[in-house]
Design a protein around this motif. Sequence first.
Motif, mmCIF file in Angstrom:
data_model
loop_
_atom_site.group_PDB
_atom_site.id
_atom_site.type_symbol
_atom_site.label_atom_id
_atom_site.label_comp_id
_atom_site.label_asym_id
_atom_site.label_seq_id
_atom_site.Cartn_x
_atom_site.Cartn_y
_atom_site.Cartn_z
ATOM 1 N N ALA A 82 0.679 -1.149 -0.001
ATOM 2 C CA ALA A 82 0.063 -0.144 0.003
ATOM 3 C C ALA A 82 0.937 1.114 -0.078
ATOM 4 N N HIS A 83 2.098 1.222 0.575
ATOM 5 C CA HIS A 83 3.055 2.447 0.712
ATOM 6 C C HIS A 83 4.364 1.767 0.632
ATOM 7 N N PRO A 84 4.506 1.664 -0.777
ATOM 8 C CA PRO A 84 6.233 1.181 -1.149
ATOM 9 C C PRO A 84 7.150 1.980 -0.689
ATOM 10 N N ASP A 85 6.882 3.202 -0.257
ATOM 11 C CA ASP A 85 8.163 4.264 -0.057
ATOM 12 C C ASP A 85 8.293 4.250 1.518
ATOM 13 N N ARG A 86 7.257 3.668 2.324
ATOM 14 C CA ARG A 86 7.417 3.581 3.639
ATOM 15 C C ARG A 86 8.047 2.308 4.265
ATOM 16 N N CYS A 87 8.486 2.477 5.449
ATOM 17 C CA CYS A 87 8.997 1.353 6.181
ATOM 18 C C CYS A 87 8.199 0.265 6.324
ATOM 19 N N ALA A 88 8.907 -0.948 6.106
ATOM 20 C CA ALA A 88 8.156 -2.172 6.083
ATOM 21 C C ALA A 88 7.745 -2.644 7.238
ATOM 22 N N VAL A 89 8.313 -2.230 8.476
ATOM 23 C CA VAL A 89 8.180 -2.940 9.883
ATOM 24 C C VAL A 89 6.963 -2.521 10.517
ATOM 25 N N PRO A 90 5.964 -3.481 11.010
ATOM 26 C CA PRO A 90 4.797 -3.173 11.432
ATOM 27 C C PRO A 90 4.786 -2.710 12.881
ATOM 28 N N TRP A 91 5.696 -2.295 13.497
ATOM 29 C CA TRP A 91 5.794 -1.488 14.590
ATOM 30 C C TRP A 91 6.810 -0.136 14.798
ATOM 31 N N GLY A 92 6.466 0.476 15.623
ATOM 32 C CA GLY A 92 7.089 2.045 15.512
ATOM 33 C C GLY A 92 8.507 1.964 16.314
ATOM 34 N N VAL A 93 9.221 2.801 15.854
ATOM 35 C CA VAL A 93 10.527 3.066 16.888
ATOM 36 C C VAL A 93 10.880 4.420 16.891
ATOM 37 N N CYS A 94 11.780 4.920 17.613
ATOM 38 C CA CYS A 94 12.292 6.268 17.697
ATOM 39 C C CYS A 94 12.998 6.726 16.278
ATOM 40 N N PRO A 95 12.394 7.600 15.598
ATOM 41 C CA PRO A 95 13.310 7.762 14.096
ATOM 42 C C PRO A 95 14.473 8.104 14.373
ATOM 43 N N ASP A 96 15.124 8.586 15.518
ATOM 44 C CA ASP A 96 16.336 9.012 15.659
ATOM 45 C C ASP A 96 17.246 8.184 16.242
ATOM 46 N N HIS A 97 16.691 7.295 17.421
ATOM 47 C CA HIS A 97 17.457 6.504 18.125
ATOM 48 C C HIS A 97 16.940 4.909 18.020
ATOM 49 N N GLY A 98 15.940 4.529 17.226
ATOM 50 C CA GLY A 98 15.735 2.996 16.862
ATOM 51 C C GLY A 98 15.031 2.546 18.302
ATOM 52 N N GLY A 99 15.199 1.440 18.553
ATOM 53 C CA GLY A 99 14.335 0.453 19.340
ATOM 54 C C GLY A 99 14.364 1.055 20.714
ATOM 55 N N THR A 100 14.053 2.283 21.133
ATOM 56 C CA THR A 100 14.229 2.929 22.400
ATOM 57 C C THR A 100 12.940 3.391 22.829
ATOM 58 N N LEU A 101 11.748 2.644 22.242
ATOM 59 C CA LEU A 101 10.421 3.579 22.516
ATOM 60 C C LEU A 101 9.695 2.792 23.923
ATOM 61 N N ARG A 102 9.031 3.404 24.706
ATOM 62 C CA ARG A 102 7.987 2.921 25.490
ATOM 63 C C ARG A 102 6.750 3.394 25.432
ATOM 64 N N SER A 103 5.771 2.723 25.788
ATOM 65 C CA SER A 103 4.440 3.235 25.747
ATOM 66 C C SER A 103 3.596 3.297 27.277
ATOM 67 N N SER A 104 2.692 3.947 27.326
ATOM 68 C CA SER A 104 1.994 3.761 28.573
ATOM 69 C C SER A 104 0.163 3.598 28.232
ATOM 70 N N ALA A 105 -0.063 2.482 28.657
ATOM 71 C CA ALA A 105 -1.695 2.173 28.430
ATOM 72 C C ALA A 105 -2.177 2.285 26.848
#
Length: 93
Positions: free
Chosen positions: A6-29
């Motif tokens: 659907a979006h060939p120019d977009r990242c193929a990974v189905p979860w998010g990351v910090c665009p500047d630091h990678g796998g450093t995200l946390r979420s709250s509820a």
Amino acid sequence: MQHTTAHPDRCAVPWGVCPDHGGTLRSSAGRSSWCTDLACLNTWNYDRLDAACPEKATHTVQAADGRYVVCTGHAIAARSQITDAQVLTGTPA
């Protein structure tokens, strides 16, 4: 892969990351997300970690299970989390 089609120019990974630091995200509820890197001030008012990555594809990751086009944040994460992966700047033509 449906996201990629659907979006060939977009990242193929189905979860998010910090665009500047990678796998450093946390979420709250499921209400907000933030980067845990102490030098980063990135926050989002939605659960970015559990949403498809909205970032533009900038890199190609070649791993044992296939080739993926990913954003800069996922390329950072791939370098540290995927053994024997090649992370190349740019996307296939």
